[in-house]
Structures are given as C-alpha cells and as structure tokens.
Design an enzyme around this catalytic site. Structure first.
Site, mmCIF file in Angstrom:
data_model
loop_
_atom_site.group_PDB
_atom_site.id
_atom_site.type_symbol
_atom_site.label_atom_id
_atom_site.label_comp_id
_atom_site.label_asym_id
_atom_site.label_seq_id
_atom_site.Cartn_x
_atom_site.Cartn_y
_atom_site.Cartn_z
ATOM 1 C CE LYS A 104 23.272 -65.823 -4.670
ATOM 2 N NZ LYS A 104 22.933 -65.759 -3.366
ATOM 3 C CD GLU A 105 24.887 -70.125 -6.048
ATOM 4 O OE1 GLU A 105 24.533 -71.302 -6.502
ATOM 5 O OE2 GLU A 105 25.411 -69.808 -5.223
ATOM 6 C CB VAL A 187 12.074 -79.566 -18.188
ATOM 7 C CG1 VAL A 187 10.824 -79.921 -17.589
ATOM 8 C CG2 VAL A 187 13.082 -80.312 -18.126
ATOM 9 C CG ASP A 225 20.794 -75.868 -3.222
ATOM 10 O OD1 ASP A 225 20.387 -75.460 -1.982
ATOM 11 O OD2 ASP A 225 20.872 -75.334 -4.227
ATOM 12 C CG ASP A 242 19.125 -75.482 -10.289
ATOM 13 O OD1 ASP A 242 19.825 -75.394 -11.760
ATOM 14 O OD2 ASP A 242 18.532 -74.562 -9.980
#
Length: 302
Positions: A104-105, A187, A225, A242
């Site tokens: 989504k992001e 990675v 997060d 992230d």
C-alpha cells in the site's frame, strides 16, 4: 506500474523530461498546473509543450483535467519516470527487474547493477492522502501538501536513517535516492512473519531483533513502526528494514515509540511461540534498550 514505465523510458526524449520536470515544479503550488504556465516551468516553447504533453499523456505520465482552466498533473508513473531518469543518468543501475514486494505504501523492485540492488518507490499519500497527512510527522508543518511531497519526504527520511545507521545497525546498505525513490542493498532473507523458527532459535532471534533496536537507539533513531513484517531473518542474523517513520531519539515521543516497538515485537513472538516467550515487562525492557544495558529478553520475564 514501474515495469510499464521502464518499458517506455527508451521512447522518451530529453525534452519530455523537461516537460515532466516543469509539471513537477508547478505542482508545488497547485494539484493541476495550468497549461499556460508550463512553458515557463519547463523552459520549452508553447508549441513544444503542446507536443510533449500529448506524448506524455499517451504514455500515462501526465493526467489532464479541465476545471476553470486546462490543467495537468504528474501521475505516479510520471514521477517514477523522473526518478528512474535520474538514477540512469548517475549510472546507479541500468535496468529494472522483477518486483520484490508491492504494498500500500511502497513498491520494491530488483535492479541490475554491479551487485544485486533493490529499488524502492514510496507511495505514501497517493491513495490514502488524508490519512497520511494526519499520521506522518513529516507533513505536520505544511499547509499545502501533495502526495508528491509526502512520498518524497518519506524517501528522504528513510534514506537519512539508513545512512546514519549503516553499518552499525543491521539495515540494508543505502546506495542512492532521488525524489520518492531509494536504491539500497538487496537482502537475501525471509520475512520474520513467514519464518518458522525452531525451539532453539526463538529467544536468540528475538534477542537479535531487540539488540538491533538498542543499537539503533544508541545511534540516534527509533524505528517507530516495528513489526514482524519489517524484519528479515537471514543466514547471518536479522536485518531491520522500512525506516520512513523513524524518529530521532531526542523526539518528545521517542521513548513511548520505542516502548510501542518493543510491545509489537515481543507481542508477535509471544503469540506465535507462547511456550518460549512468556509475559515480559516491556516497559523495563524498553528502558534497557534505551540505556544500552540490554542482554536478553529472558531477564524481563514477569
């Protein structure tokens, strides 16, 4: 999406990128840029602007809308094209490969270079713009905020965090960034959420994740997060990825965010491996991470 853009990159001419950059500049002031402003922003003649608009619209790089005036805005494909063009001009990589993850992001793709790399496009604000404006720290002080700005700031913040943390913290090595995109080390690992750990691995892997969080705190950042979806388990250990929501440790809410990260990570292990991870005093554990006294989660079992 990105693969479609990559396929038309060879068809685009330098003036097409001038036009796209002109639309980008105009979008700092309004969502749609009036056609009459584009010669000034792109430094092209009116006739050339008209020709380039048709070419870019046909390729899905700009969107046209007639309101009180005829206006144009970049699509995300157009913004992708500008970032891809910058990376190719810098010789950061020479081709886009298969998708590594689409969410989504953000969208992540493998790219061809001197070694395996990953190309991440931030998508914050494109589909859930109002929610992102409320939630993201980096949009809090802006009166006029576009999805373009929101995604670019997310990429900048993530790249800055990675540059600060690498190599002391096990994060992907940052290579380059432009606009809403960043290039980093690819990675080889399995997402923690999809990993089945053996009995002997559970606590050591949890300790590894917590230790990386402690090292990141010492280096000046809280992830903010953390979850089972942004940790890779590799042959060498773990890699935390992230970082666009990371906050500096001098942030007013840094300790609260650290404790929430600890609760998320420990909570995941407790749910998936209840016989190995019992009730944990997460407040004391977060304090140990912050003051660099952490050794093992076992010390904080209630």
């Amino acid at each position: 999406m990105v693969q479609n853009v990559a396929s038309v990159m060879t068809e685009l001419e330098p003036e097409d990128f001038y036009l796209l950059s002109g639309v980008e500049q105009g979008m700092r002031f309004s969502e749609y840029v009036a056609r009459g402003k584009l010669p000034e922003f792109s430094r092209l003649t009116t006739e050339n602007v008209d020709y380039r608009l048709d070419r870019c619209e046909d390729r899905g790089l700009v969107e046209r809308k007639t309101i009180q005036y005829e206006g144009f805005k970049l699509t995300f494909e157009g913004y992708d094209a500008l970032a891809l063009h910058a990376f190719v001009e810098r010789d950061t990589f020479d081709g886009v490969g298969a998708p590594l993850g689409v969410g989504k992001e953000s969208d992540v793709y493998e790219v061809r270079s001197f070694r395996p790399l990953a190309l991440k496009f931030h998508r914050e604000g494109y589909t859930n713009f109002r929610e992102v404006m409320k939630e993201r720290e980096y949009t809090a002080d802006r009166d006029h905020v576009s999805w373009q700005y929101t995604a670019r700031k997310a990429a900048e913040r993530e790249y800055d965090a990675l540059e600060t943390l690498y190599p002391d913290v096990s994060v992907p090595q940052p290579i380059d960034h432009n606009r809403h995109a960043l290039v980093m080390e690819k990675v080889d690992g399995v997402e923690l959420s999809r990993t089945k750990l053996t009995d002997r691995q559970v606590v050591p892997v949890l300790d590894l994740v917590l230790d990386e969080m402690a090292t990141a705190y010492a280096a000046g950042y809280v992830h903010a997060d953390m979850s089972e979806y942004n940790v890779f388990v590799t042959e060498a250990g773990v890699v935390v990825f992230d970082w666009p929501q990371a906050v500096p440790t001098d942030h007013d809410n840094a300790r609260d965010l650290l404790e929430r990260d600890v609760e998320n990570v420990v909570g995941y292990f407790a749910r998936k491996y209840p016989s190995h991870v019992e009730s944990v005093d997460t407040t004391a554990l977060a304090g140990a991470l912050a003051d660099d006294s952490f050794e093992s989660v076992a010390e904080y079992a209630d």
